[in-house]
Structure formats: structure tokens, C-alpha cells
Write a protein that holds these residues in place. Sequence first.
Motif, PDB file in Angstrom:
ATOM      1  N   TYR A  76      -0.881  11.874   1.615  1.00 27.73           N
ATOM      2  CA  TYR A  76      -1.572  12.637   2.531  1.00 27.73           C
ATOM      3  C   TYR A  76      -1.076  14.389   2.119  1.00 27.73           C
ATOM      4  O   TYR A  76       0.009  14.642   1.496  1.00 27.73           O
ATOM      5  CB  TYR A  76      -0.956  12.495   4.011  1.00 27.73           C
ATOM      6  N   LEU A 116      -5.613  12.493   4.665  1.00 30.16           N
ATOM      7  CA  LEU A 116      -5.237  11.398   3.492  1.00 30.16           C
ATOM      8  C   LEU A 116      -6.004  11.848   2.237  1.00 30.16           C
ATOM      9  O   LEU A 116      -7.265  12.195   2.253  1.00 30.16           O
ATOM     10  CB  LEU A 116      -5.884   9.877   3.711  1.00 30.16           C
ATOM     11  N   VAL A 146      -1.713  -2.402   7.124  1.00 29.71           N
ATOM     12  CA  VAL A 146      -1.600  -1.043   7.727  1.00 29.71           C
ATOM     13  C   VAL A 146      -1.815  -0.997   9.149  1.00 29.71           C
ATOM     14  O   VAL A 146      -1.384  -0.199   9.853  1.00 29.71           O
ATOM     15  CB  VAL A 146      -2.615  -0.153   7.270  1.00 29.71           C
ATOM     16  N   PHE A 148       0.259   5.369   0.156  1.00 30.22           N
ATOM     17  CA  PHE A 148      -0.862   6.714   0.553  1.00 30.22           C
ATOM     18  C   PHE A 148      -0.257   7.853   0.304  1.00 30.22           C
ATOM     19  O   PHE A 148       0.947   8.170   0.482  1.00 30.22           O
ATOM     20  CB  PHE A 148      -1.398   6.533   1.994  1.00 30.22           C
ATOM     21  N   SER A 153      -3.142  18.668  10.894  1.00 32.41           N
ATOM     22  CA  SER A 153      -2.707  17.123  11.164  1.00 32.41           C
ATOM     23  C   SER A 153      -2.732  16.924   9.626  1.00 32.41           C
ATOM     24  O   SER A 153      -2.825  17.368   8.883  1.00 32.41           O
ATOM     25  CB  SER A 153      -3.639  16.627  11.930  1.00 32.41           C
ATOM     26  N   LEU A 154      -2.662  15.353   9.322  1.00 36.32           N
ATOM     27  CA  LEU A 154      -2.716  15.048   8.296  1.00 36.32           C
ATOM     28  C   LEU A 154      -4.012  14.678   7.684  1.00 36.32           C
ATOM     29  O   LEU A 154      -4.897  13.843   8.545  1.00 36.32           O
ATOM     30  CB  LEU A 154      -1.809  13.646   8.350  1.00 36.32           C
ATOM     31  N   PHE A 211      -6.004  10.213  11.373  1.00 34.17           N
ATOM     32  CA  PHE A 211      -5.139  11.055  12.353  1.00 34.17           C
ATOM     33  C   PHE A 211      -5.824  12.021  13.288  1.00 34.17           C
ATOM     34  O   PHE A 211      -6.727  12.628  12.737  1.00 34.17           O
ATOM     35  CB  PHE A 211      -3.896  11.630  11.892  1.00 34.17           C
ATOM     36  N   GLN A 250      -8.315   0.008   4.692  1.00 29.39           N
ATOM     37  CA  GLN A 250      -6.734  -0.073   4.756  1.00 29.39           C
ATOM     38  C   GLN A 250      -6.349   1.405   4.699  1.00 29.39           C
ATOM     39  O   GLN A 250      -5.417   1.809   3.819  1.00 29.39           O
ATOM     40  CB  GLN A 250      -6.111  -0.669   3.503  1.00 29.39           C
ATOM     41  N   LYS A 251      -6.555   2.185   5.802  1.00 27.17           N
ATOM     42  CA  LYS A 251      -5.894   3.476   5.791  1.00 27.17           C
ATOM     43  C   LYS A 251      -5.942   4.028   7.294  1.00 27.17           C
ATOM     44  O   LYS A 251      -6.622   3.236   8.262  1.00 27.17           O
ATOM     45  CB  LYS A 251      -6.849   4.513   5.012  1.00 27.17           C
ATOM     46  N   LEU A 252      -5.416   5.100   7.784  1.00 27.84           N
ATOM     47  CA  LEU A 252      -5.174   5.576   8.930  1.00 27.84           C
ATOM     48  C   LEU A 252      -6.054   7.094   8.995  1.00 27.84           C
ATOM     49  O   LEU A 252      -5.917   7.412   8.034  1.00 27.84           O
ATOM     50  CB  LEU A 252      -3.905   5.851   9.483  1.00 27.84           C
ATOM     51  N   MET A 272       0.621  -0.915  -0.106  1.00 33.15           N
ATOM     52  CA  MET A 272       0.144   0.104  -0.069  1.00 33.15           C
ATOM     53  C   MET A 272       0.862   1.230  -0.124  1.00 33.15           C
ATOM     54  O   MET A 272       1.890   1.586   0.876  1.00 33.15           O
ATOM     55  CB  MET A 272      -0.794   0.048   1.088  1.00 33.15           C
ATOM     56  N   ASN A 328      -6.662   2.807  12.841  1.00 35.59           N
ATOM     57  CA  ASN A 328      -7.151   2.125  11.837  1.00 35.59           C
ATOM     58  C   ASN A 328      -8.610   1.755  11.817  1.00 35.59           C
ATOM     59  O   ASN A 328      -8.922   0.849  12.615  1.00 35.59           O
ATOM     60  CB  ASN A 328      -6.252   1.046  11.386  1.00 35.59           C
TER      61      ASN A 328
END
Lengths: 117, 111
Positions: free
Chosen positions: A35, A45, A102, A33, A42-43, B101, B97-99, A31, B92
Amino acid sequence: SAVISQKPSRDICQRGTSLTIQCQVDSQVTMMFWYRQQPGQSLTLIATANQGSEATYESGFVIDKFPISRPNLTFSTLTVSNMSPEDSSIYLCSVAPLGQGVQETQYFGPGTRLLVL
Amino acid sequence: QKEVEQNSGPLSVPEGAIASLNCTYSDRGSQSFFWYRQYSGKSPELIMFIYSNGDKEDGRFTAQLNKASQYVSLLIRDSQPSDSATYLCAVNREGAQKLVFGQGTRLTINP
């Protein structure tokens, strides 16, 4: 852990132009990603880059604005198209190594600092 | 309600003391929880992850997870000035399949 590089590390661009950011990993990853981190924030996606298929975009981000390529298991690009000053941000590439979901690890590249005038 | 919430701080702790950073999350299906450290001008660096209730220790760092309370924390023992940074909690979500924050907590360790 994976070693990740991004190019360019920073850039200053004029509004209306486009910039392509590259992300290179030293090992195969499942994977990747992308961001965005706006100043003091903050981050967020942007999208998940899948090898061999179309990227999956998050709400508020569209392919026409942020086209992504993922030609193999070690490389991806993000293009910021038709830029405006609101696109000024840090763009970060992140990876989840092969064999590890992840749930276990996700590593970040050094980031690309973009300023749009 | 935000999916992942952190106190933005700044949190100021004297050198040598324990720094306690907290994070709450809204999705009960969340499976894995991460703490990242981000120095000013740098990218996030993974410190720890945890996915079972209880404590997980790694050197001076201890992550604590309480799924019933939807709460995860990070303790830093013997805090050093080099620990001064922004700490990001990430979660998660089940099946994703990602985070996601949190907004991060800015920590300052005072000599």
C-alpha cells in the motif's frame, strides 16, 4: 498475529533513483499486499504480491514503476523506480496469514517513510 | 461516489463518553468489514472485523453492521485519551482478495 518487519524504516532519495523496500514475515502467509499512504491521506493499494506468480497491480500502478518480487511465503520486495517528489509517501506491507482469507485478518508492517528530493 | 466513505472529522469526544464512528459503503456485494486504528506516525492496527449483521463486542469496542443500509459503525465506550487516533474503515469486496479503505476519521478524546 503475524510479526512483520520492513526495511528500510525511512529513506531520503534523489529524484531519478530507485529504492527497494523489503517486507519480512515471521510465519508463512498466503497473501501479501503493498500500500501507499500519502501525507494526510488514507491507504491506497498498489498491488497484491502472489507467491510463484506475477503481482496483480491496481489501476494507476504499473510494473515498470513498482516492480514486486515474492520469492517465498515469508518475503516480498517493492521497488519504487525512477523516483520523483510525488513518490514521497509511506509504503506499507500487509499480510493475510495462511489459512485465513482477507475476510478475517490483515496485518500491517511498520511502514517505510520515503522522501524524494 | 467513493466506495467507502467516512466523515474525516475531527471528532472530539470528552473522556469517559461514547465515541461513535460511522462508515458507509457502495458495493452491496461487500462481505467483510474492518476497523483499524492508526496513531500518528504509526501503521494501521486491526481493532475488529465483522461480517454478520448486528453487533460484535470486544472489550470497550462494539462494531455494528447493517448490510441493508450499507452501514458499519464502531462504538468506543468509556473513551480514553489513548483512543485519540485516526480510525480507518475497510471493506472486502465479494470475490476480491483485497481491502478498500475509507479516508479515515480523526478522533480526539478530551481529558
